[in-house]
Write a protein that holds these residues in place. Structure first.
Motif, PDB file in Angstrom:
ATOM      1  N   VAL A 122       0.873  -1.182   0.000  1.00 34.04           N
ATOM      2  CA  VAL A 122       0.000   0.000   0.000  1.00 34.04           C
ATOM      3  C   VAL A 122       0.902   1.221   0.000  1.00 34.04           C
ATOM      4  O   VAL A 122       1.609   1.478   0.980  1.00 34.04           O
ATOM      5  CB  VAL A 122      -0.927   0.016   1.235  1.00 34.04           C
ATOM      6  CG1 VAL A 122      -1.758   1.290   1.255  1.00 34.04           C
ATOM      7  CG2 VAL A 122      -1.835  -1.207   1.218  1.00 34.04           C
ATOM      8  N   PHE A 123       0.890   1.969  -1.109  1.00 33.10           N
ATOM      9  CA  PHE A 123       1.803   3.095  -1.273  1.00 33.10           C
ATOM     10  C   PHE A 123       1.083   4.449  -1.322  1.00 33.10           C
ATOM     11  O   PHE A 123       1.724   5.493  -1.316  1.00 33.10           O
ATOM     12  CB  PHE A 123       2.623   2.922  -2.561  1.00 33.10           C
ATOM     13  CG  PHE A 123       3.149   1.527  -2.758  1.00 33.10           C
ATOM     14  CD1 PHE A 123       3.988   0.967  -1.812  1.00 33.10           C
ATOM     15  CD2 PHE A 123       2.788   0.771  -3.865  1.00 33.10           C
ATOM     16  CE1 PHE A 123       4.477  -0.331  -1.973  1.00 33.10           C
ATOM     17  CE2 PHE A 123       3.264  -0.518  -4.041  1.00 33.10           C
ATOM     18  CZ  PHE A 123       4.116  -1.073  -3.085  1.00 33.10           C
ATOM     19  N   SER A 124      -0.236   4.431  -1.387  1.00 34.70           N
ATOM     20  CA  SER A 124      -1.013   5.657  -1.496  1.00 34.70           C
ATOM     21  C   SER A 124      -1.331   6.213  -0.120  1.00 34.70           C
ATOM     22  O   SER A 124      -1.710   5.478   0.797  1.00 34.70           O
ATOM     23  CB  SER A 124      -2.320   5.366  -2.253  1.00 34.70           C
ATOM     24  OG  SER A 124      -3.303   6.326  -1.950  1.00 34.70           O
ATOM     25  N   GLY A 125      -1.207   7.538   0.032  1.00 38.04           N
ATOM     26  CA  GLY A 125      -1.536   8.185   1.296  1.00 38.04           C
ATOM     27  C   GLY A 125      -2.975   7.959   1.711  1.00 38.04           C
ATOM     28  O   GLY A 125      -3.273   7.725   2.886  1.00 38.04           O
ATOM     29  N   ARG A 126      -3.876   7.992   0.764  1.00 40.38           N
ATOM     30  CA  ARG A 126      -5.304   7.777   1.055  1.00 40.38           C
ATOM     31  C   ARG A 126      -5.554   6.343   1.525  1.00 40.38           C
ATOM     32  O   ARG A 126      -6.351   6.097   2.440  1.00 40.38           O
ATOM     33  CB  ARG A 126      -6.149   8.085  -0.179  1.00 40.38           C
ATOM     34  CG  ARG A 126      -6.221   9.575  -0.517  1.00 40.38           C
ATOM     35  CD  ARG A 126      -7.009   9.783  -1.804  1.00 40.38           C
ATOM     36  NE  ARG A 126      -7.069  11.192  -2.179  1.00 40.38           N
ATOM     37  CZ  ARG A 126      -8.026  12.040  -1.798  1.00 40.38           C
ATOM     38  NH1 ARG A 126      -9.010  11.610  -1.029  1.00 40.38           N
ATOM     39  NH2 ARG A 126      -8.013  13.299  -2.173  1.00 40.38           N
ATOM     40  N   LYS A 127      -4.881   5.390   0.888  1.00 43.40           N
ATOM     41  CA  LYS A 127      -5.086   3.991   1.282  1.00 43.40           C
ATOM     42  C   LYS A 127      -4.438   3.693   2.636  1.00 43.40           C
ATOM     43  O   LYS A 127      -4.938   2.866   3.397  1.00 43.40           O
ATOM     44  CB  LYS A 127      -4.532   3.066   0.199  1.00 43.40           C
ATOM     45  CG  LYS A 127      -5.381   3.055  -1.070  1.00 43.40           C
ATOM     46  CD  LYS A 127      -4.880   2.029  -2.070  1.00 43.40           C
ATOM     47  CE  LYS A 127      -5.789   1.984  -3.305  1.00 43.40           C
ATOM     48  NZ  LYS A 127      -5.319   1.003  -4.301  1.00 43.40           N
ATOM     49  N   ILE A 128      -3.323   4.365   2.913  1.00 42.08           N
ATOM     50  CA  ILE A 128      -2.705   4.210   4.235  1.00 42.08           C
ATOM     51  C   ILE A 128      -3.649   4.749   5.308  1.00 42.08           C
ATOM     52  O   ILE A 128      -3.837   4.137   6.364  1.00 42.08           O
ATOM     53  CB  ILE A 128      -1.342   4.932   4.291  1.00 42.08           C
ATOM     54  CG1 ILE A 128      -0.349   4.274   3.327  1.00 42.08           C
ATOM     55  CG2 ILE A 128      -0.779   4.909   5.714  1.00 42.08           C
ATOM     56  CD1 ILE A 128       0.981   4.997   3.195  1.00 42.08           C
ATOM     57  N   GLU A 129      -4.273   5.891   5.011  1.00 42.76           N
ATOM     58  CA  GLU A 129      -5.263   6.465   5.939  1.00 42.76           C
ATOM     59  C   GLU A 129      -6.415   5.483   6.166  1.00 42.76           C
ATOM     60  O   GLU A 129      -6.875   5.296   7.301  1.00 42.76           O
ATOM     61  CB  GLU A 129      -5.797   7.786   5.392  1.00 42.76           C
ATOM     62  CG  GLU A 129      -6.830   8.449   6.279  1.00 42.76           C
ATOM     63  CD  GLU A 129      -7.449   9.680   5.629  1.00 42.76           C
ATOM     64  OE1 GLU A 129      -8.030  10.497   6.357  1.00 42.76           O
ATOM     65  OE2 GLU A 129      -7.372   9.811   4.380  1.00 42.76           O
ATOM     66  N   ALA A 130      -6.856   4.831   5.099  1.00 43.45           N
ATOM     67  CA  ALA A 130      -7.952   3.866   5.221  1.00 43.45           C
ATOM     68  C   ALA A 130      -7.536   2.660   6.066  1.00 43.45           C
ATOM     69  O   ALA A 130      -8.315   2.140   6.863  1.00 43.45           O
ATOM     70  CB  ALA A 130      -8.407   3.411   3.835  1.00 43.45           C
ATOM     71  N   LEU A 131      -6.275   2.211   5.903  1.00 44.05           N
ATOM     72  CA  LEU A 131      -5.791   1.067   6.683  1.00 44.05           C
ATOM     73  C   LEU A 131      -5.810   1.353   8.186  1.00 44.05           C
ATOM     74  O   LEU A 131      -6.015   0.455   8.993  1.00 44.05           O
ATOM     75  CB  LEU A 131      -4.363   0.709   6.271  1.00 44.05           C
ATOM     76  CG  LEU A 131      -4.162  -0.177   5.037  1.00 44.05           C
ATOM     77  CD1 LEU A 131      -2.681  -0.457   4.840  1.00 44.05           C
ATOM     78  CD2 LEU A 131      -4.920  -1.490   5.164  1.00 44.05           C
ATOM     79  N   LEU A 132      -5.589   2.609   8.550  1.00 44.79           N
ATOM     80  CA  LEU A 132      -5.577   2.972   9.965  1.00 44.79           C
ATOM     81  C   LEU A 132      -6.939   2.755  10.620  1.00 44.79           C
ATOM     82  O   LEU A 132      -7.033   2.683  11.853  1.00 44.79           O
ATOM     83  CB  LEU A 132      -5.159   4.437  10.132  1.00 44.79           C
ATOM     84  CG  LEU A 132      -3.676   4.732   9.869  1.00 44.79           C
ATOM     85  CD1 LEU A 132      -3.445   6.221   9.735  1.00 44.79           C
ATOM     86  CD2 LEU A 132      -2.816   4.150  10.974  1.00 44.79           C
ATOM     87  N   GLY A 133      -7.973   2.643   9.798  1.00 39.85           N
ATOM     88  CA  GLY A 133      -9.311   2.436  10.337  1.00 39.85           C
ATOM     89  C   GLY A 133      -9.772   0.999  10.329  1.00 39.85           C
ATOM     90  O   GLY A 133     -10.746   0.664  11.012  1.00 39.85           O
ATOM     91  N   ASP A 134      -9.089   0.124   9.556  1.00 39.09           N
ATOM     92  CA  ASP A 134      -9.590  -1.254   9.477  1.00 39.09           C
ATOM     93  C   ASP A 134      -8.511  -2.334   9.587  1.00 39.09           C
ATOM     94  O   ASP A 134      -8.817  -3.514   9.478  1.00 39.09           O
ATOM     95  CB  ASP A 134     -10.381  -1.450   8.168  1.00 39.09           C
ATOM     96  CG  ASP A 134      -9.564  -1.101   6.931  1.00 39.09           C
ATOM     97  OD1 ASP A 134     -10.166  -0.697   5.941  1.00 39.09           O
ATOM     98  OD2 ASP A 134      -8.330  -1.226   6.970  1.00 39.09           O
ATOM     99  N   SER A 135      -7.242  -1.961   9.801  1.00 36.37           N
ATOM    100  CA  SER A 135      -6.179  -2.951   9.950  1.00 36.37           C
ATOM    101  C   SER A 135      -5.745  -3.003  11.409  1.00 36.37           C
ATOM    102  O   SER A 135      -5.348  -1.995  11.986  1.00 36.37           O
ATOM    103  CB  SER A 135      -4.975  -2.601   9.070  1.00 36.37           C
ATOM    104  OG  SER A 135      -3.864  -3.396   9.400  1.00 36.37           O
ATOM    105  N   VAL A 136      -5.811  -4.193  12.003  1.00 34.36           N
ATOM    106  CA  VAL A 136      -5.458  -4.335  13.415  1.00 34.36           C
ATOM    107  C   VAL A 136      -3.994  -3.964  13.646  1.00 34.36           C
ATOM    108  O   VAL A 136      -3.667  -3.264  14.611  1.00 34.36           O
ATOM    109  CB  VAL A 136      -5.728  -5.782  13.891  1.00 34.36           C
ATOM    110  CG1 VAL A 136      -5.217  -5.989  15.317  1.00 34.36           C
ATOM    111  CG2 VAL A 136      -7.211  -6.097  13.806  1.00 34.36           C
TER     112      VAL A 136
END
Length: 509
Positions: free
Chosen positions: A70-84
């Motif tokens: 995951v290299f996109s800033g937006r996708k990293i932000e999304a991971l912070l909400g659903d990745s343990v």
């Protein structure tokens, strides 16, 4: 019977660490970043303004995201909400994609990344994963992506929605606006502009008309920009579809590819924008890296060695690289300026070992040399005697010294056409670079030795798999930022992500 499942029951906060497996990559990321000395973060301290997110936490979440491709800033932000694992590393913090993007291109992050590589290599040496005897150097070219269009279109879209100029549209990806989505934005803006225009035409109040025209100005300007975005996006997609697996194509013959041929002496062929990424590896781990704008590996060798010594580690005993790095200047630098030994072939090394080259009577390397008279004997038994010294300086300022030998007479020679391309009346000349020949002899001796030959033989199975893992397994094939400094940061995150995945997989076995 079912397991207890009640949505409206109060559940106490859970320590997310216990949800992670014992060998989860998040622990490797955490341990690595925690090894960075505290003083390395001093440059991030600010005495004014709102307290910033801790750079340790930012380093951890970005590194962890890169290990998950995951290299996109937006996708990293999304991971912070659903990745343990991301939630655990962030410890409840949720920086926005803008904050993430600003941090990873921050100039101060370069020093943190280098410290990560230093600590990672120390760990490998301590655990005896590498023997610290040699480094293997190689490079690859990575294409620069059209990041400007993506960043600008996303920024303007967010601004339009925030100011309620247009309603929010459904998006397939939070990272990139597709051509269809850009067209939808254009349609929404056209509706807004048309609505305002109708209101202006129906209004008889001069003051109101003036306010409405002022309100219409921004949507009208952005409408023009988004139409341009659509056109550029379509043009880019058409070009990429035509490229396929190639890096260029001819507009007059789309099946033809622009290539730099051997007889392309002007070297003005079409090239795509990109960077030359250099890495030093051992045990298939990237231990040091740098990014260069020049495409030739020969010219990156010395600057890269300087980078390694200044920012990463002391050079080991052996420096191993392929023929693309073999030159008089590079050999001289390692033999005379470094406490190391180069195991680097040169362009003609393999060809010189063939029977055809060894039996070629017109190959000057096979001509008989007489040390007493300082002369060579050509296939026609004519003497080429030493005449004078010549010095040549290349465009990079490196000087080479040659001994010039000239044949006494080539008149009537039956082998003239095979021996020389000199014009009729001119005699055959031979230019001998003594220093270069001595260097090549040293390299041949080193590579024929059992121990050093075995070390050189490991080159292909050590450094090249790192690039294969980076591109094929991690999926990192394009740069998403512009500018050499920013590209260096992104490459640091990507290469360390490769290292962490390899080490985690190794520890799991």
């Amino acid at each position: 019977m079912f397991k207890n499942y009640i949505m409206n029951q109060v559940v106490l906060p859970l320590d997310l660490e216990i949800k992670l497996q014992k060998n989860d990559i998040a622990f490797s990321v955490h341990d690595l970043v925690e090894q960075i000395p505290h003083e390395a973060f001093d440059s991030f301290i600010r005495s004014t303004g709102c307290p910033a997110y801790h750079p340790r936490m930012m380093m951890k979440i970005i590194l962890c995201a890169y290990t998950q491709s995951v290299f996109s800033g937006r996708k990293i932000e999304a991971l912070l909400g659903d990745s343990v694992r991301m939630m655990w590393l962030a410890q409840g913090h949720e920086p926005s994609y803008r904050t993430i993007n600003r941090f990873r291109v921050c100039p101060e992050v370069k020093a943190l990344l280098r410290e990560c590589f230093v600590q990672f290599r120390c760990h490998l040496v301590k655990e005896k994963h590498i023997d610290d005897e040699a480094i293997f150097i190689d490079g690859t070219k990575l294409e620069d992506y059209s990041a400007g269009l993506i960043e600008r279109s996303n920024q303007l879209y967010d601004e339009l929605v925030e100011k309620e100029i247009i309603p929010e549209i459904e998006r397939e990806s939070p990272e990139v606006l597709s051509t269809k989505e850009l067209a939808k934005v254009v349609g929404k803006l056209e509706d807004t502009v048309d609505e305002l225009t109708t209101t202006i035409e129906s209004s008889k109040d001069v003051s109101e008309r003036k306010q409405l025209r002022s309100a219409r100005k921004m949507p009208k300007q952005l409408l023009k920009q988004f139409k341009d975005f659509v056109a550029r996006k379509q043009k880019y997609e058409q070009a990429m579809a035509t490229f396929g697996t190639r890096n260029s194509y001819s507009k007059t013959d789309r099946d033809a590819t622009f290539m730099r041929m051997k007889d392309d002496y002007m070297k003005n062929g079409q090239l795509k924008a990109g960077y030359n990424v250099q890495i030093a590896s051992e045990g298939q781990y990237a231990l040091a890296y740098d990014v260069f704008p020049n495409p030739t590996d020969t010219r990156t060798f010395i600057p890269f060695l300087n980078t390694i010594e200044n920012h990463f580690f002391t050079l080991p005993k052996y420096i191993v690289a392929d023929a693309g790095y073999g030159s008089e200047e590079n050999y001289e630098d390692v033999f005379e300026n470094r406490t190391a030994t180069p195991l680097i072939t040169y362009n003609m090394y393999r060809k010189e070992k063939t029977k055809r080259a060894q039996k070629n009577t017109f190959n000057t390397a096979n001509w008989k040399y007489d040390e007493e008279t300082d002369s060579f004997t050509c296939p026609n038994n004519q003497q080429l005697t030493f005449r004078h010294l010549s010095q040549k300086t290349d465009r990079n300022g490196f000087s080479r010294e040659f001994k010039v030998y000239e044949c006494e007479s080539c008149t009537g020679c039956p082998f003239r056409s095979e021996c020389t391309k000199a014009k009729e009346g001119n005699h055959r000349k031979l230019l001998l670079n003594v220093k270069w020949e001595q260097q090549k002899e040293k390299i041949r001796t080193l590579l024929s030795d059992e121990k050093t030959g075995e070390i050189y033989g490991r080159r292909k199975i050590d450094v090249e798999p790192v690039f294969g893992f980076l591109k094929a397994n991690l999926g990192f094939t394009r740069l998403s930022v512009r500018g050499q400094e920013r590209v260096q940061n992104e490459m640091g995150f990507a290469l360390m992500a490769v290292n962490l995945r390899k080490l985690t997989a190794r520890n799991a076995t």
